[in-house]
Write a protein that holds these residues in place. Structure first.
Motif, PDB file in Angstrom:
ATOM      1  N   PRO A   1       7.335 -12.918   0.173  1.00 31.41           N
ATOM      2  CA  PRO A   1       6.010 -12.829   0.811  1.00 31.41           C
ATOM      3  C   PRO A   1       4.879 -12.875  -0.226  1.00 31.41           C
ATOM      4  N   GLU A   2       3.731 -13.374   0.203  1.00 33.98           N
ATOM      5  CA  GLU A   2       2.545 -13.369  -0.666  1.00 33.98           C
ATOM      6  C   GLU A   2       2.139 -11.931  -0.970  1.00 33.98           C
ATOM      7  N   ARG A   3       1.449 -11.745  -2.072  1.00 36.50           N
ATOM      8  CA  ARG A   3       0.910 -10.436  -2.467  1.00 36.50           C
ATOM      9  C   ARG A   3       1.988  -9.350  -2.481  1.00 36.50           C
ATOM     10  N   LEU A   4       2.952  -9.525  -3.362  1.00 36.06           N
ATOM     11  CA  LEU A   4       4.001  -8.514  -3.509  1.00 36.06           C
ATOM     12  C   LEU A   4       3.456  -7.228  -4.121  1.00 36.06           C
ATOM     13  N   ASN A   5       2.422  -7.351  -4.953  1.00 39.54           N
ATOM     14  CA  ASN A   5       1.811  -6.200  -5.620  1.00 39.54           C
ATOM     15  C   ASN A   5       2.849  -5.338  -6.325  1.00 39.54           C
ATOM     16  N   LEU A   6       3.735  -5.993  -7.084  1.00 40.57           N
ATOM     17  CA  LEU A   6       4.781  -5.265  -7.796  1.00 40.57           C
ATOM     18  C   LEU A   6       4.195  -4.200  -8.712  1.00 40.57           C
ATOM     19  N   CYS A   7       4.863  -3.097  -8.803  1.00 38.35           N
ATOM     20  CA  CYS A   7       4.493  -1.982  -9.687  1.00 38.35           C
ATOM     21  C   CYS A   7       3.176  -1.312  -9.291  1.00 38.35           C
ATOM     22  N   THR A   8       2.807  -1.406  -8.025  1.00 39.71           N
ATOM     23  CA  THR A   8       1.603  -0.724  -7.551  1.00 39.71           C
ATOM     24  C   THR A   8       1.954   0.110  -6.322  1.00 39.71           C
ATOM     25  N   GLU A   9       1.022   0.922  -5.907  1.00 38.48           N
ATOM     26  CA  GLU A   9       1.214   1.719  -4.693  1.00 38.48           C
ATOM     27  C   GLU A   9       1.275   0.836  -3.448  1.00 38.48           C
ATOM     28  N   LYS A  10       0.738  -0.371  -3.540  1.00 38.70           N
ATOM     29  CA  LYS A  10       0.710  -1.291  -2.399  1.00 38.70           C
ATOM     30  C   LYS A  10       1.864  -2.289  -2.435  1.00 38.70           C
TER      31      LYS A  10
END
Length: 161
Positions: free
Chosen positions: A52-61
């Motif tokens: 999926p787009e915007r995995l935001n790895l290593c963040t709270e999201k």
């Protein structure tokens, strides 16, 4: 707007490089691996492979499927063979780097009582960039060290002890 563009452009990088440490721990009889990979590149290749787009790895999201996509990718692109047999690794975890631009990924291969020959294949991000380079430092029994620079033409090395 100009300030935002200049600030954002400083977060990108022109060098396509990852670095890894592969170290044998004689006490636990395991191979411990630390990989430093730029997050923007990592998310780009995972998206290219269907994540999926915007995995935001290593963040709270972070996307709930983000880590699984990362693990599958690393299993496909990074392989370690010991004494002629490919050894699967356990994904121990990940964390963001101090500069917030990269992820540190931690892997472990357990139950490795001895090593006569180790082969490392590292194709991480080579399916994204033609100029990708992956530096690997290997520290084996008796603290013997080796350094390798992998690229598309040479993405595997073998060390005999």
């Amino acid at each position: 707007i100009l300030l935002f563009c200049v600030s954002f452009s400083s977060l990108t990088h022109d060098i396509h490089l990852s670095k890894s440490l592969v170290e044998y721990n004689a006490e636990s009889k395991s191979i411990q691996i630390s990989m430093h990979i730029y997050l923007d590149d990592l998310e780009a290749i995972l998206n290219q492979r269907g994540a999926p787009e915007r995995l935001n790895l290593c963040t709270e999201k972070e996307h709930p499927e983000g880590e699984q996509h990362l693990i599958e990718y690393l299993r496909d692109q990074f392989k370690v063979s010991v004494n002629g047999a490919v050894k699967p690794f356990a994904f121990v975890g990940k964390e963001i780097s101090e500069d917030y631009l990269a992820a540190w990924c931690y892997l472990e291969i357990e139950q490795v009582p001895s090593i006569q020959v180790i082969s490392i294949k590292n194709k991480v991000l080579m399916d994204l960039y033609d100029d990708q380079k992956n530096i690997v430092q290997v520290v084996m029994p008796n603290k013997r060290k080796a350094y390798f620079m992998f690229d598309r033409k040479q993405n595997e090395e073998t060390i005999k002890f």
